[in-house]
Design an enzyme around this catalytic site. Structure first.
Site, PDB file in Angstrom:
ATOM      1  CE  LYS A 148      -1.741  51.773  17.225  1.00  0.00           C
ATOM      2  NZ  LYS A 148      -1.856  50.531  16.428  1.00  0.00           N
ATOM      3  CG  ASP A 185       5.083  48.723  11.484  1.00  0.00           C
ATOM      4  OD1 ASP A 185       5.499  48.335  12.572  1.00  0.00           O
ATOM      5  OD2 ASP A 185       3.921  48.530  11.084  1.00  0.00           O
ATOM      6  NE  ARG A 238       3.318  50.554  20.841  1.00  0.00           N
ATOM      7  CZ  ARG A 238       2.845  50.280  19.621  1.00  0.00           C
ATOM      8  NH1 ARG A 238       1.717  50.813  19.206  1.00  0.00           N
ATOM      9  NH2 ARG A 238       3.501  49.488  18.814  1.00  0.00           N
ATOM     10  CG  HIS A 266       5.403  49.015   4.635  1.00  0.00           C
ATOM     11  ND1 HIS A 266       4.233  48.383   4.297  1.00  0.00           N
ATOM     12  CD2 HIS A 266       5.217  49.481   5.896  1.00  0.00           C
ATOM     13  CE1 HIS A 266       3.371  48.478   5.306  1.00  0.00           C
ATOM     14  NE2 HIS A 266       3.952  49.126   6.301  1.00  0.00           N
ATOM     15  CD  GLU A 275      -1.109  51.531  12.779  1.00  0.00           C
ATOM     16  OE1 GLU A 275      -1.384  50.682  13.636  1.00  0.00           O
ATOM     17  OE2 GLU A 275      -0.342  51.323  11.825  1.00  0.00           O
ATOM     18  CD  GLU A 288      -3.432  44.439  15.825  1.00  0.00           C
ATOM     19  OE1 GLU A 288      -4.476  44.493  16.485  1.00  0.00           O
ATOM     20  OE2 GLU A 288      -3.004  45.387  15.150  1.00  0.00           O
ATOM     21  CD  GLU A 340       2.911  43.642  11.514  1.00  0.00           C
ATOM     22  OE1 GLU A 340       3.339  43.950  12.643  1.00  0.00           O
ATOM     23  OE2 GLU A 340       2.162  44.363  10.848  1.00  0.00           O
TER      24      GLU A 340
HETATM   25  C1  BDP Z   1       1.908  47.458  12.972  1.00  0.00           C
HETATM   26  C2  BDP Z   1       0.888  46.393  12.915  1.00  0.00           C
HETATM   27  C3  BDP Z   1      -0.385  46.727  13.632  1.00  0.00           C
HETATM   28  C4  BDP Z   1      -0.060  47.276  15.007  1.00  0.00           C
HETATM   29  C5  BDP Z   1       0.834  48.460  14.865  1.00  0.00           C
HETATM   30  C6  BDP Z   1       1.318  49.001  16.202  1.00  0.00           C
HETATM   31  O1  BDP Z   1       0.599  46.128  11.563  1.00  0.00           O
HETATM   32  O2  BDP Z   1      -1.148  45.552  13.709  1.00  0.00           O
HETATM   33  O3  BDP Z   1      -1.208  47.626  15.684  1.00  0.00           O
HETATM   34  O4  BDP Z   1       1.995  48.111  14.180  1.00  0.00           O
HETATM   35  O5  BDP Z   1       2.463  48.737  16.522  1.00  0.00           O
HETATM   36  O6  BDP Z   1       3.130  46.806  12.844  1.00  0.00           O
HETATM   37  O7  BDP Z   1       0.592  49.677  16.885  1.00  0.00           O
END
Ligand code: BDP
Length: 718
Positions: free
Chosen positions: A305, A383, A342, A539, A309, A185, A411
């Site tokens: 985590k 982020d 986290r 972003h 998300e 990822e 990223e």
């Molecule tokens: C974001 C990313 C995602 C990660 C998420 C995270 O887009 O792929 O899973 O953070 O940190 O930056 O959990």
């Protein structure tokens, strides 16, 4: 005949071009290149490294240090470093007071060095000039050996060494976002380096090289798998695989950690709940921890985590983050393991400003976490953007140890093709002043524990490592791994000094080269901010893959996944009002910081639109309107990349052809993409604002529709 002459001519030319430059390099050796030193330096090293006195039955870690010294010195001087028991001029002694009597006799001031610190010092013993590498523990010796070699590689004098150093942060970790199918990822350097399928039987030599490179920086732990964790990582088959890696890493002082999926008791445990207060669930985790420690006695712990998300977590059962973290902490506690929980949480069902949500959820839990829990916080509240103000949680949790999460993989910063030196970004965050205990309450002091007297301290970097031959997708990306490691050792180190050190070890110690290339690296971060997200914007990347511009995206279900959520541009103005008249996110900072960000007089341009929504005609400190300033920022970004290209070209003679060309090619990609960012962004904001382009500004190459139509279904890293 003519062709033959031409061929010979080319041959002669090629040969003469390579003379005087380093031989071709593919980047595999990272900063541990140990090139043959030029003459005076070689003689000096030969004089200061005539023989080695080391423990007779060295531990695995001491043996690694001995091997490293011998191999490096042989490579740099072409003379060997024989083991001896007799001190003469130029002897190096390496040992702890327990493992080497000669060190014990010296009565060195080692007390303050702790478990991992070291001392590297020139010393006269019985009239002989010697160098000692001493520590309280063997890992300190390994770090000391790497420090000695760094001194050599960076061209320092070897007759005036007097270094004592100890890490300021206890857990210094890489986080791999690697999946069990070897996809990564947000990985842009090829597949995962962990060949899960063939482990534990097949142990790639790369695993050892990985450990060695990390140990050279003082990194002492690694989380092997993605935070979006697969439950299977905790099955016996995968624990065996992780154990094989742990065995390889152990001599290098690197402990293995795993990301744990909160719902694992259901998925691989056959339970029908993962409720953290359910006794069966707690027992399952206890058994799981015991099982892991039977296979990996020095297992570090879990990274989690949760409720973020779409990941499962304690809130699914009405519990809090503390309930979830403490359950796992209890399971690990008997074995000395740690939970890293986290704080990257936000919800589509919460209408509150996304930037406020983590603080809102965690602040009330301050002091409610078990002693072996660290809360892992990203550097900014959204982020990993090219620029974000520091996360308001830093300084706000005096009773809960917070650890830093930086992203090393790029990223949101052009993937692995853009040259962006992240040392500058990390330094900016670490030096930011939270003001919670008066001036000088920097983020660095929060995470090194000194501000709130945290017992546990930690820092993590999301790795940019893959199977690419050069590890990180480009030579310059290696500098980000390097800078992360050095700042993890001491978050007060200077980013520029780190860049110089890295350049010397990676390319050349020539001062002209080093100064020019370091200037370029230091400016590179501001360049990416300028061509992607100037003036505090954030972003604006295209959806999902985050590759290229997508400021127009507004059709995603989750509001906060749309770039329009962040820039809030319309015909009147642009920016996110986070002052008291808006979301009031500023109130999460200490009052002096809140005042600084709230006031248009004091806030820096770089943070402006993060905190303020302003008219396009707003008069900037420069005298330009906001619209004019925005456009000129994009143009400056392009100019900076052009300047980086010119700088690189000017350094050609210092660098081998292979690495020179590769970097030049990447800079060309970067320039094209910077141009794309600039054009697409200007085209979009021009349409939204209804503004004319300022005098003399070049029109975007294509129409806005063209930029909107681009799609990248196979972009890496998803
Ligand atoms: C974001 C990313 C995602 C990660 C998420 C995270 O887009 O792929 O899973 O953070 O940190 O930056 O959990």
């Amino acid at each position: 005949m003519k062709t033959l002459i031409r061929l010979i001519g080319t041959f002669v030319l090629l040969n003469s071009l390579t003379l005087g430059t380093a031989s071709a390099q593919d980047g595999y050796d990272l900063w541990l290149r140990y090139q043959t030193l030029p003459d005076p330096a070689q003689e000096s090293l030969a004089r200061h490294a005539t023989a080695l006195i080391a423990p007779i039955n060295p531990s695995a870690t001491t043996q690694v240090a001995i091997d490293e010294l011998k191999q490096a010195i042989a490579a740099m001087t072409s003379s060997q470093l024989p083991l001896t028991s007799e001190i003469r001029n130029g002897t190096i002694l390496i040992g702890t007071p327990q493992t080497l009597p000669a060190i014990a006799r010296l009565d060195l001031p080692l007390a303050s060095l702790g478990k991992e610190g070291f001392l590297v010092r020139n010393i006269s013993i019985d009239g002989h000039d010697a160098t000692v590498i001493a520590a309280n523990n063997e890992l300190g010796l390994l770090y000391g050996a790497f420090e000695f070699l760094r001194q050599v590689q960076t061209g320092q004098r070897l007759d005036q060494l007097n270094i004592t150093s100890a890490p300021k942060i206890k857990l210094r970790l890489l986080n791999h976002w690697d999946n069990l199918d070897r996809t990564v990822e947000r990985g842009y350097a090829g597949q995962s380096i962990w060949d899960w399928w063939r482990l534990p039987a097949i142990k790639e030599s790369r695993y050892r090289d990985y450990a060695r490179a990390n140990a050279s920086l003082g990194i002492n732990g690694t989380v092997l798998n993605n935070v979006n964790a697969q439950a299977e990582i905790l099955t016996p088959r995968y624990i065996d695989k992780a154990a094989a890696l742990a065995d390889i890493f152990r001599p290098y002082g690197i402990r293995v950690f795993l990301s744990a999926r909160f719902s694992s008791p259901i998925e691989i445990g056959g339970l029908d709940t993962a409720d953290p207060l359910d006794p069966e669930v707690r027992e399952w985790w206890q058994q799981k921890a015991d099982e892991i420690y039977r296979r990996i006695p020095d297992f570090g712990g879990f990274l989690v985590k949760a409720n973020s998300e779409g990941q499962p977590g304690p809130q699914d059962y009405g519990g809090s983050h503390a309930d979830g973290a403490n359950m796992l902490a209890q399971a690990l506690h008997p074995h000395g393991g740690t939970v890293m929980w986290r704080a990257f949480v936000y919800s589509e069902n919460n209408p509150e400003d996304r930037a406020k949500q983590a603080y809102d959820q965690f602040k009330p839990l301050d002091g409610k976490f078990a002693d072996n829990v660290l809360v892992q916080v990203k550097n900014g509240a959204i982020d990993f953007q090219p620029r974000e103000p520091f996360h308001p949680m830093f300084g706000a949790m005096p009773d809960t140890p917070l650890m830093m999460e930086f992203q090393i993989t790029q990223e949101y910063l052009g993937f692995s093709t853009h040259l962006v030196y992240l040392g500058a970004l990390y330094e900016e965050v670490l030096k930011a002043d939270t003001h919670v205990n008066g001036e000088g309450s920097t983020v660095a002091k929060v995470i090194d524990g000194s501000l709130h007297e945290y017992e546990q301290t930690g820092i993590a970097g999301v790795a940019n490592i893959g199977v690419d031959r050069d590890w990180s997708g480009s030579i310059f990306n290696q500098a980000d791994w390097y800078a992360f490691g050095r700042l993890a050792w001491n978050p007060e180190f200077d980013a520029r000094a780190i860049a110089e050190e890295w350049l010397k070890m990676t390319f050349s110690t020539n001062q002209e080269f080093v100064t020019t290339a370091a200037d370029m690296m230091m400016r590179s971060r501001e360049a990416v901010v300028d061509y992607m997200t100037p003036l505090g914007l954030a972003h604006l990347m295209d959806t999902g893959h985050h590759y290229g511009p997508g400021p127009w995206v507004s059709d995603l279900d989750r509001p906060e996944w749309n770039p329009v959520y962040y820039h809030r541009a319309d015909s009147q103005g642009i920016g996110f009002d986070r002052t008291a008249s808006g979301s009031n996110a500023v109130a999460q900072y200490a009052p002096p910081v809140a005042r600084h960000f709230s006031s248009l007089d004091s806030i820096d341009d770089k943070d402006l639109l993060w905190f303020h929504h302003l008219s396009w005609d707003y008069r900037m400190k420069s005298g330009k309107t906001l619209w004019e300033e925005l456009v000129s920022s994009y143009d400056r970004g392009i100019e900076e990349v052009e300047a980086m290209q010119a700088t690189w070209e000017s350094l050609k003679t210092f660098i081998d052809q292979e690495r020179f060309q590769r970097t030049a090619d990447l800079l060309e990609v970067q320039l094209n993409e910077a141009q794309w960012w600039r054009d697409a962004s200007i085209a979009y904001f021009q349409e939204v604002s209804g503004r004319e382009l300022p005098e003399g500004v070049v029109e975007p190459v294509h129409s806005l529709e063209h930029y909107k139509s681009l799609s990248f279904p196979y972009a890496p890293g998803i």
